[in-house]
Design a protein around this motif. Structure first.
Motif, short mmCIF file in Angstrom:
data_model
loop_
_atom_site.label_atom_id
_atom_site.label_comp_id
_atom_site.label_asym_id
_atom_site.label_seq_id
_atom_site.Cartn_x
_atom_site.Cartn_y
_atom_site.Cartn_z
N PRO A 9 7.50 0.37 4.54
CA PRO A 9 6.45 -0.53 4.58
C PRO A 9 5.57 -1.61 5.68
CG PRO A 9 8.96 -0.76 3.60
CD PRO A 9 9.52 -0.10 5.06
N ILE A 10 4.23 -1.44 5.33
CA ILE A 10 3.39 -2.26 6.08
C ILE A 10 3.18 -3.26 5.56
CG2 ILE A 10 1.71 -2.78 7.87
CD1 ILE A 10 3.15 -0.64 9.06
N LEU A 11 2.71 -4.79 5.71
CA LEU A 11 2.20 -5.42 4.71
C LEU A 11 0.72 -5.53 5.23
CD1 LEU A 11 4.76 -8.30 4.73
CD2 LEU A 11 4.28 -6.84 3.11
N ASP A 12 -0.40 -5.37 4.03
CA ASP A 12 -1.64 -5.38 4.38
C ASP A 12 -2.21 -7.02 3.55
OD1 ASP A 12 -2.35 -5.15 1.88
OD2 ASP A 12 -2.52 -2.76 2.08
N ILE A 13 -3.54 -7.15 4.15
CA ILE A 13 -3.89 -8.46 4.26
C ILE A 13 -3.66 -8.58 2.63
CG2 ILE A 13 -5.57 -9.93 4.24
CD1 ILE A 13 -5.92 -9.65 7.31
N CYS A 14 -4.63 -8.01 1.77
CA CYS A 14 -5.28 -8.04 0.97
C CYS A 14 -3.55 -8.04 -0.31
CB CYS A 14 -5.53 -7.28 -0.11
SG CYS A 14 -5.09 -5.37 -0.35
N THR A 15 -2.25 -7.89 0.47
CA THR A 15 -1.37 -7.96 -0.02
C THR A 15 -0.73 -9.26 -0.49
OG1 THR A 15 -0.10 -5.58 0.58
CG2 THR A 15 1.16 -6.72 -0.19
N LEU A 16 -1.11 -10.15 0.52
CA LEU A 16 -0.89 -11.57 0.59
C LEU A 16 -1.99 -12.76 0.17
CD1 LEU A 16 0.67 -10.78 4.44
CD2 LEU A 16 1.93 -11.02 2.60
N HIS A 41 12.79 -11.44 5.18
CA HIS A 41 12.95 -10.65 5.60
C HIS A 41 12.19 -10.36 6.27
CE1 HIS A 41 16.11 -10.81 2.28
NE2 HIS A 41 14.92 -10.61 1.37
N ALA A 42 13.31 -9.02 7.51
CA ALA A 42 12.13 -8.09 8.87
C ALA A 42 11.16 -7.14 8.63
CB ALA A 42 13.39 -7.68 10.01
N HIS A 43 9.65 -7.96 8.43
CA HIS A 43 8.71 -6.56 8.27
C HIS A 43 7.66 -6.87 9.21
CE1 HIS A 43 8.27 -10.93 7.64
NE2 HIS A 43 6.79 -10.74 8.01
N ARG A 44 7.33 -5.81 9.05
CA ARG A 44 5.60 -5.26 9.94
C ARG A 44 4.56 -5.26 9.15
NH1 ARG A 44 7.46 0.31 12.96
NH2 ARG A 44 5.26 -0.07 14.36
N HIS A 45 3.52 -5.86 10.06
CA HIS A 45 2.05 -6.25 9.32
C HIS A 45 0.78 -5.09 9.64
CE1 HIS A 45 3.02 -10.89 9.08
NE2 HIS A 45 3.70 -9.72 8.05
#
Length: 291
Positions: A9-16, A41-45
């Motif tokens: 799982p990697i967060l991208d900008i459009c998710t946020l 929670h621990a995550h990466r972007h």
């Protein structure tokens, strides 16, 4: 770089972003937390991420190093780093996220951001406590960036990029003043290039002699440079980066230990586990449970 792939799982900008802007997001941090309460929670972007605290306490973790949250503290993250946070009491400030492509059409130097000391992929250099009057100047930059983003005038993105660059330069000038580098420019350039090569090849090249060959210097010269200016030998610098990548991958519990070993080009799962335990003091499974 290895062509082996791991899906995590990697967060991208459009998710946020409420505006669905894929390249840029700016928000007051309190409002950002309200919208995204699960981000502790621990995550990466997949993007650059910076937060400037004006109020709050608690701690945040960048690449498994813990930092106390303080007013007028700013932290910078580059794509791929892992972080989490745990706040106490009211928290506020500003958050800016931008993609790797955000500055590409604006700057002629493709790797311009890598020149800043806080974008070097080292957690301890990415968290900076800003003193007066710089903290007020930085706060003013964020307010101007918010205003530009809300008005959506022509050239607003260019103005935002200009403001960000001015802020980065102002902060880096303070950092350089506080941490003078007594290192010849040629040696500094060699070490920066060594670190860039490690970022690119750490899954495939494990030996100092392989990097020395790419740098057109001898392994002994590379070791002497690292020992004098980094306090460790070249092999340890390489191993530390491999360990860090292993820790980042272990954040995703859906990725098996054998998949991580394969991605990092270890001969087998057993060899990877022994390597990890030797340098971390815990097995991959134990480390994952702690996370």
């Amino acid at each position: 770089m290895s062509d082996k792939k791991i899906n995590f799982p990697i967060l991208d900008i459009c998710t946020l972003s409420e505006t669905r802007d894929e390249d840029f997001l700016v928000s007051r941090f309190g409002a950002y937390l309200e919208r995204h309460k699960n981000l502790h929670h621990a995550h990466r972007h997949s993007f650059y991420h910076l937060v400037f605290f004006t109020q709050g306490a608690g701690f945040h973790t960048v690449d498994f190093s813990n930092f106390d949250v303080k007013p007028y503290q700013i932290y910078f993250m580059i794509p791929g780093q892992v972080h989490s946070w745990s706040f106490e009491g009211p928290i506020d400030g500003y958050v800016v996220n931008f993609s790797e492509e955000f500055f590409q059409s604006f700057l002629l130097k493709a790797e311009y951001l890598a020149n800043f000391s806080f974008f070097n992929n080292i957690a301890q250099d990415s968290v900076i406590n800003l003193s007066f009057p710089l903290n007020q100047k930085v706060k003013g930059f964020f307010e101007e960036i918010l205003e530009q983003a809300q008005q959506k005038q022509p050239f607003a993105h260019d103005m935002i990029k200009s403001l960000l660059i001015q802020m980065f330069i102002a902060i880096d000038q303070q950092t350089i003043t506080e941490k003078p580098k007594n290192i010849p420019q040629f040696n500094y350039t060699l070490l920066k290039n060594f670190q860039k090569l490690i970022e690119k090849h750490h899954t495939t090249l494990k030996l100092p002699m392989e990097y020395a060959e790419l740098l057109y210097i001898t392994p002994n010269h590379l070791n002497a440079l690292c020992k004098e200016h980094l306090g460790m030998q070249a092999g340890e610098v390489i191993r530390n980066r491999i360990v860090l990548e292993a820790k980042r991958l272990l954040v995703n519990k859906n990725t098996s230990i054998s998949e991580i070993a394969y991605y990092l080009n270890f001969a087998d799962n057993s060899y990877f586990s022994k390597f990890f335990k030797k340098h971390v003091g815990a097995s991959p499974e134990e480390f994952r449970k702690k996370i």
